[in-house]
Design a protein around this motif. Structure first.
Motif, PDB file in Angstrom:
ATOM      1  N   LEU A 132       0.815  -1.214   0.000  1.00  0.00           N
ATOM      2  CA  LEU A 132       0.000   0.000   0.000  1.00  0.00           C
ATOM      3  C   LEU A 132       0.851   1.268   0.000  1.00  0.00           C
ATOM      4  CD1 LEU A 132      -2.688  -0.912   2.698  1.00  0.00           C
ATOM      5  CD2 LEU A 132      -2.928  -1.064   0.225  1.00  0.00           C
ATOM      6  N   MET A 133       1.962   1.232   0.717  1.00  0.00           N
ATOM      7  CA  MET A 133       2.690   2.451   1.023  1.00  0.00           C
ATOM      8  C   MET A 133       3.931   2.710   0.165  1.00  0.00           C
ATOM      9  SD  MET A 133       0.561   3.360   3.262  1.00  0.00           S
ATOM     10  CE  MET A 133       1.309   4.926   3.700  1.00  0.00           C
ATOM     11  N   ASP A 134       4.427   1.702  -0.536  1.00  0.00           N
ATOM     12  CA  ASP A 134       5.700   1.874  -1.245  1.00  0.00           C
ATOM     13  C   ASP A 134       5.577   2.617  -2.570  1.00  0.00           C
ATOM     14  OD1 ASP A 134       7.057   0.717   0.785  1.00  0.00           O
ATOM     15  OD2 ASP A 134       7.652  -1.104  -0.286  1.00  0.00           O
ATOM     16  N   LEU A 135       4.370   2.754  -3.086  1.00  0.00           N
ATOM     17  CA  LEU A 135       4.196   3.504  -4.327  1.00  0.00           C
ATOM     18  C   LEU A 135       4.305   4.987  -4.041  1.00  0.00           C
ATOM     19  CD1 LEU A 135       3.460   3.463  -7.370  1.00  0.00           C
ATOM     20  CD2 LEU A 135       1.060   3.674  -6.669  1.00  0.00           C
ATOM     21  N   ASP A 136       5.196   5.671  -4.765  1.00  0.00           N
ATOM     22  CA  ASP A 136       5.355   7.104  -4.591  1.00  0.00           C
ATOM     23  C   ASP A 136       4.065   7.815  -4.987  1.00  0.00           C
ATOM     24  OD1 ASP A 136       6.174   9.939  -5.743  1.00  0.00           O
ATOM     25  OD2 ASP A 136       7.750   9.305  -4.337  1.00  0.00           O
ATOM     26  N   GLU A 137       3.707   8.837  -4.217  1.00  0.00           N
ATOM     27  CA  GLU A 137       2.449   9.540  -4.451  1.00  0.00           C
ATOM     28  C   GLU A 137       2.337  10.065  -5.877  1.00  0.00           C
ATOM     29  OE1 GLU A 137       0.249  13.589  -2.871  1.00  0.00           O
ATOM     30  OE2 GLU A 137       1.629  12.531  -1.520  1.00  0.00           O
ATOM     31  N   ALA A 138       3.452  10.493  -6.440  1.00  0.00           N
ATOM     32  CA  ALA A 138       3.431  11.051  -7.797  1.00  0.00           C
ATOM     33  C   ALA A 138       3.027  10.021  -8.833  1.00  0.00           C
ATOM     34  CB  ALA A 138       4.809  11.621  -8.139  1.00  0.00           C
ATOM     35  N   HIS A 139       3.231   8.750  -8.519  1.00  0.00           N
ATOM     36  CA  HIS A 139       2.935   7.694  -9.488  1.00  0.00           C
ATOM     37  C   HIS A 139       1.458   7.312  -9.534  1.00  0.00           C
ATOM     38  CE1 HIS A 139       7.422   6.367  -9.099  1.00  0.00           C
ATOM     39  NE2 HIS A 139       7.274   7.439  -9.861  1.00  0.00           N
TER      40      HIS A 139
END
Length: 599
Positions: free
Chosen positions: A589-596
């Motif tokens: 859930l958390m490892d994806l960068d917000e920009a992506h």
């Protein structure tokens, strides 16, 4: 659409055979008047009111909605008259203190009536339902003078109440609220600000509305520690305690909503309105939790209401609708096709609704029983134990029963096929009305954080351990009875796994706090399925005992056993998937960068 018929046989089975309400009332201080005969009479009259008065208004409320003009709200046709009948029947005062004009009957009896009223017409039931929370808050935190001035009129039903929390910039995060409370020379306060999403905030059903409002004093600290609680009546009171001049609180508009059209959801403007402090300064949120806990159980009832209404409509339709032939041969050879109730997938949907409705009923009635004990028991130990169990079960009941209530409402639409999408059948209204329940009083995600973070991990597992030990003891009691094994074994295994999963999540959360948040909703749903399995196992034991004794309606009891089997074999196994997903960690859930997230 099919009118609502209160399921009296199942309600009595849950109350008497599973949860022992007769013995509970007999041993409860102040509950002795709730004899079986008195309870039966109340249930019959309550059912009549729900069936004959409220149910016919449900579709009318949806079609007409509330109307706003120059700050005044008019409720749908028949709503006001129904409320007057409700007041004339003494229903608002039934479970309130005799010292304040109430009848002093147990609170759990009011919960049963709330189920009937809510299932018959959820929009209408919200008007007296919100008053109940206001009454509890004033009873717990108001001064004697405040109780005499406001609570007595709420108890009688002459006035209604609301809670005013949300502002446009803050929903759950009440620490951000901006509404101000400036001291007046006479000891009152001038309340200024705007509140939104205020259910029953303005209407034509009662002579006055008592708003319970969160606001900040001038010297208040920031955040939730600087919130105070106030009484702000729609009309100020005269020296004699009667309705006086209009206070400076007005309805700026009503929301145009997906569902519950018969209830006015208001924007309220407070322009220096006169208010009165409840409880200590800057402790308003603590006092408000009295209201919010009442509302959470009330919203759990909403989940049950939409489940039951969906089941009743689906069952009636499935018995009459002819479509295709049974795979095993003609079930109705004299007809052009077979009723769709013969088809396995339709039965899957009907039994899911039935299992969730009857299981949810036992769940809510147990919560109501715990409220009785926590508020009225003469034993300090019993009160403490009830409060602890209720603390664990309340967020589960609110979130799990509203999530499954929406599932059941959608299944209702599915059973009807294309007709379910058409307004005249009532199924699409039930779906629309049900959807808000997962948002009310803290979303499912908020309830899940409360359960896992505050109640389970926050108590170092003590609250959960007390409950799982109770379930373990029950399973041990019946583990050697062959007839009960199909109910006891799955429950025992899920209960054991519940503790193991909790320990693993707790250990992971020590290393990374995001682990608890990532697991929380799946954890809550897992908990809900196990808790409901416990009630279904208890129901199976009660049904078997009555069949062995040759008591009761054998057809009803065998259906109860079949539904318990269905729950254990078809719904409880959902915990297997939840165990995997909640244990998968926070990284996915958390490892994806917000920009992506952007396209």
């Amino acid at each position: 659409m099919t009118g609502y018929k209160p399921p009296m046989q199942d309600m009595r089975f849950a109350m008497r055979d599973v949860l022992g309400f007769d013995e509970h009332y007999a041993g409860l201080p102040g509950g002795q008047d709730a004899t079986p005969d008195v309870v039966d009479a109340i249930l019959e009259e309550g059912a009549k009111f729900a069936r004959e008065v409220l149910s016919p208004l449900n579709a009318i409320g949806d079609q007409q909605g509330c109307t706003w003009k120059d700050g005044e709200v008019t409720t749908p046709e028949g709503f006001r008259d129904a409320y007057q009948q409700f007041v004339d029947g003494g229903w608002p005062s039934m479970t309130q203190s005799e010292a304040l004009g109430g009848q002093g009957l147990p609170e759990s009896l009011g919960t049963v009536l709330s189920e009937m009223n809510g299932t018959a017409n959820w929009s209408w039931s919200m008007y007296p339902g919100l008053s109940h929370g206001a009454m509890n808050t004033l009873a717990a935190h108001g001064t004697e003078a405040q109780q005499q001035a406001y609570l007595t009129r709420l108890v009688s039903g002459e006035w209604t109440g609301t809670m005013c929390l949300t502002e446009s910039h803050c929903g759950t995060d009440l620490g951000l609220l901006k509404t101000r409370a400036e001291p007046n020379e006479d000891g009152s306060y001038a309340i200024t600000g705007q509140k939104i999403f205020i259910s029953a905030g303005e209407h034509d059903m009662a002579d006055n509305i008592v708003h319970i409002v969160l606001a900040r004093l001038p010297d208040a600290p920031k955040g939730t520690r600087g919130i105070s609680l106030f009484i702000v009546p729609k009309f100020s009171l005269t020296d004699e305690g009667d309705v006086g001049v209009r206070n400076q609180v007005s309805c700026g508009s009503i929301e145009h909503k997906m569902g519950i059209h018969g209830n006015a959801t208001c924007v309220l403007n407070f322009d220096g309105a006169k208010g009165f402090l409840i409880g200590p300064p800057n402790r308003g949120l603590n006092c408000m939790f009295t209201f919010m806990n009442t509302a959470r159980i009330g919203t759990a009832i909403q989940g049950l209401a939409h489940t039951e209404l969906a089941f009743q409509g689906s069952l009636a339709y499935a018995r009459e609708r002819l479509q295709m032939r049974s795979l095993s041969g003609d079930a109705a050879p004299d007809k052009a096709a077979d009723p769709i109730i013969v088809h396995p997938d339709v039965r899957r949907m009907l039994l899911t609704q039935k299992a969730l409705a009857e299981g949810g009923r036992m769940f809510i009635y147990r919560c109501a029983q715990l409220v009785d004990i926590a508020h009225q028991s003469s034993s300090e130990e019993a009160r403490a134990a009830a409060e602890q169990e209720l603390a664990l079960l309340t967020p589960i009941a609110k979130a799990f029963l509203t999530e499954t209530g929406f599932e059941a409402a959608n299944l209702g639409l599915q059973v009807f096929g294309g007709h379910g999408y058409i307004k005249e059948w009532g199924m699409e209204q039930n779906v629309r009305d049900a959807r808000i329940s997962m948002i009310y009083e803290g979303t499912t995600g908020i309830q899940a954080i409360d359960l896992l973070g505050r109640k389970v991990l926050g108590s170092r597992g003590a609250l959960l351990s007390a409950y799982t030990k109770q379930v373990h003891k029950f399973c041990r009691q019946y583990q050697d009875e062959p007839k009960l094994q199909r109910y006891i074994r799955p429950l025992a295994e899920a209960n054991r796994q519940w503790g193991d999963i909790t320990q693993r999540i707790g250990m992971a959360a020590i290393q990374d706090k995001e682990e608890a948040g990532a697991a929380s909703v799946d954890y809550l749903m897992y908990s809900g399925y196990v808790v409901m399995a416990y009630f279904w196992a208890q129901a199976a034991v009660a049904a078997e005992r009555k069949l062995e004794a040759g008591e009761g309606d054998a057809v009803f009891l065998r259906a109860k056993l079949f539904t318990a089997r269905f729950y254990m074999e078809r719904l409880l196994p959902r915990t297997s998937t939840l165990a995997i997903t909640m244990s998968s960690g926070a990284d996915n859930l958390m490892d994806l960068d917000e920009a992506h997230f952007a396209l």
